[in-house]
Design a protein around this motif. Structure first.
Motif, PDB file in Angstrom:
ATOM      1  N   PRO A   1       0.943  -1.228  -0.035  1.00 52.31           N
ATOM      2  CA  PRO A   1       0.052  -0.033  -0.026  1.00 52.31           C
ATOM      3  C   PRO A   1       0.883   1.274   0.062  1.00 52.31           C
ATOM      4  CG  PRO A   1      -0.856  -1.513   1.620  1.00 52.31           C
ATOM      5  CD  PRO A   1       0.415  -2.180   1.029  1.00 52.31           C
ATOM      6  N   GLY A   2       0.560   2.289  -0.728  1.00 52.75           N
ATOM      7  CA  GLY A   2       1.264   3.226  -0.761  1.00 52.75           C
ATOM      8  C   GLY A   2       1.994   3.609  -1.964  1.00 52.75           C
ATOM      9  N   THR A   3       2.422   2.346  -2.895  1.00 50.96           N
ATOM     10  CA  THR A   3       3.367   2.410  -3.875  1.00 50.96           C
ATOM     11  C   THR A   3       2.693   3.344  -5.134  1.00 50.96           C
ATOM     12  OG1 THR A   3       4.041   0.197  -3.215  1.00 50.96           O
ATOM     13  CG2 THR A   3       4.444   1.104  -5.537  1.00 50.96           C
ATOM     14  N   ALA A   4       3.257   4.262  -5.308  1.00 52.91           N
ATOM     15  CA  ALA A   4       2.883   5.127  -6.568  1.00 52.91           C
ATOM     16  C   ALA A   4       2.831   4.117  -8.027  1.00 52.91           C
ATOM     17  CB  ALA A   4       3.442   6.199  -6.648  1.00 52.91           C
ATOM     18  N   TRP A   5       1.722   4.298  -8.623  1.00 49.30           N
ATOM     19  CA  TRP A   5       1.424   3.472  -9.966  1.00 49.30           C
ATOM     20  C   TRP A   5       2.641   3.730 -10.793  1.00 49.30           C
ATOM     21  CZ3 TRP A   5       0.328   5.519 -14.908  1.00 49.30           C
ATOM     22  CH2 TRP A   5      -0.120   6.735 -14.779  1.00 49.30           C
ATOM     23  N   THR A   6       3.290   5.151 -10.654  1.00 54.57           N
ATOM     24  CA  THR A   6       4.552   5.565 -11.497  1.00 54.57           C
ATOM     25  C   THR A   6       5.604   4.986 -11.201  1.00 54.57           C
ATOM     26  OG1 THR A   6       4.577   7.532 -10.166  1.00 54.57           O
ATOM     27  CG2 THR A   6       3.191   7.540 -12.144  1.00 54.57           C
ATOM     28  N   ASP A   7       5.739   4.316  -9.921  1.00 57.12           N
ATOM     29  CA  ASP A   7       7.098   3.711  -9.653  1.00 57.12           C
ATOM     30  C   ASP A   7       7.466   2.911 -10.609  1.00 57.12           C
ATOM     31  OD1 ASP A   7       8.879   1.930  -8.199  1.00 57.12           O
ATOM     32  OD2 ASP A   7       8.196   2.406  -6.532  1.00 57.12           O
TER      33      ASP A   7
END
Length: 174
Positions: free
Chosen positions: A132-138
């Motif tokens: 949770p909290g991982t940016a989809w742009t990572d």
């Protein structure tokens, strides 16, 4: 592949390695990751950590959980053969999940699915989710458990045409 505008060819090689015995095959200048599987476009091969990933997936999740991992990596190999490449990391991963779902659909059409196989695949999809909290742009993002399950389900329900191009508006839930 012809349905999607690409041409089919098998990856040049498939190989396993054991992270508990040292490194695996490098992909360009990148070493093989422990507890993972990958497609290497530079060498056009699929590799997997047998001791750190596949055996634990097989023992903990079943044969179709381990099969999903390989189908996902095969999805990456197919992406490399398509005319338009998805650039966003998470969409590439979700598209590979969708292709894995399309493969599972083919397995079902051949009457080769066993009772519980789709549950095993769903568990594998969900367990490989982003925190949770991982940016989809990572660049390392693979998607949330729900995003990954949705993409796999889209491939299973409708086949490869539902996977390409990657439908960001349907898969990205954040």
């Amino acid at each position: 592949m012809p349905e999607l505008g690409g041409s089919y060819s098998r990856p040049r090689a498939y190989t396993y390695y054991r992270s508990d015995e040292g490194g695996g095959p490098a992909c360009g200048d990148q070493p093989a990751p422990a507890r993972n599987a990958f497609y290497c476009p530079a060498g056009d091969f699929i590799a997997w950590d047998e001791s750190g990933l596949m055996i634990p997936y097989y023992v903990g999740g079943g044969d179709f959980a381990a099969s999903f991992v390989l189908a996902h990596e095969f999805g990456h190999a197919m992406q490399a053969r398509l005319p338009r490449q998805e650039q966003t990391g998470v969409l590439r991963e979700l598209q590979a999940d969708c292709f894995a779902g399309a493969w599972a659909r083919w397995v079902a059409q051949q009457n080769l699915l066993e009772e519980g196989d789709l549950d095993e695949a769903t568990l594998a999809v969900f367990s490989g989710r982003d925190l949770p909290g991982t940016a989809w742009t990572d660049p390392a993002a693979h998607g949330s458990g729900f995003e990954r399950t949705r993409a796999f389900g889209d491939g299973f329900e409708s086949g490869v045409k539902n996977c390409y191009p990657a439908p960001a508006e349907r898969w990205i839930l954040r």
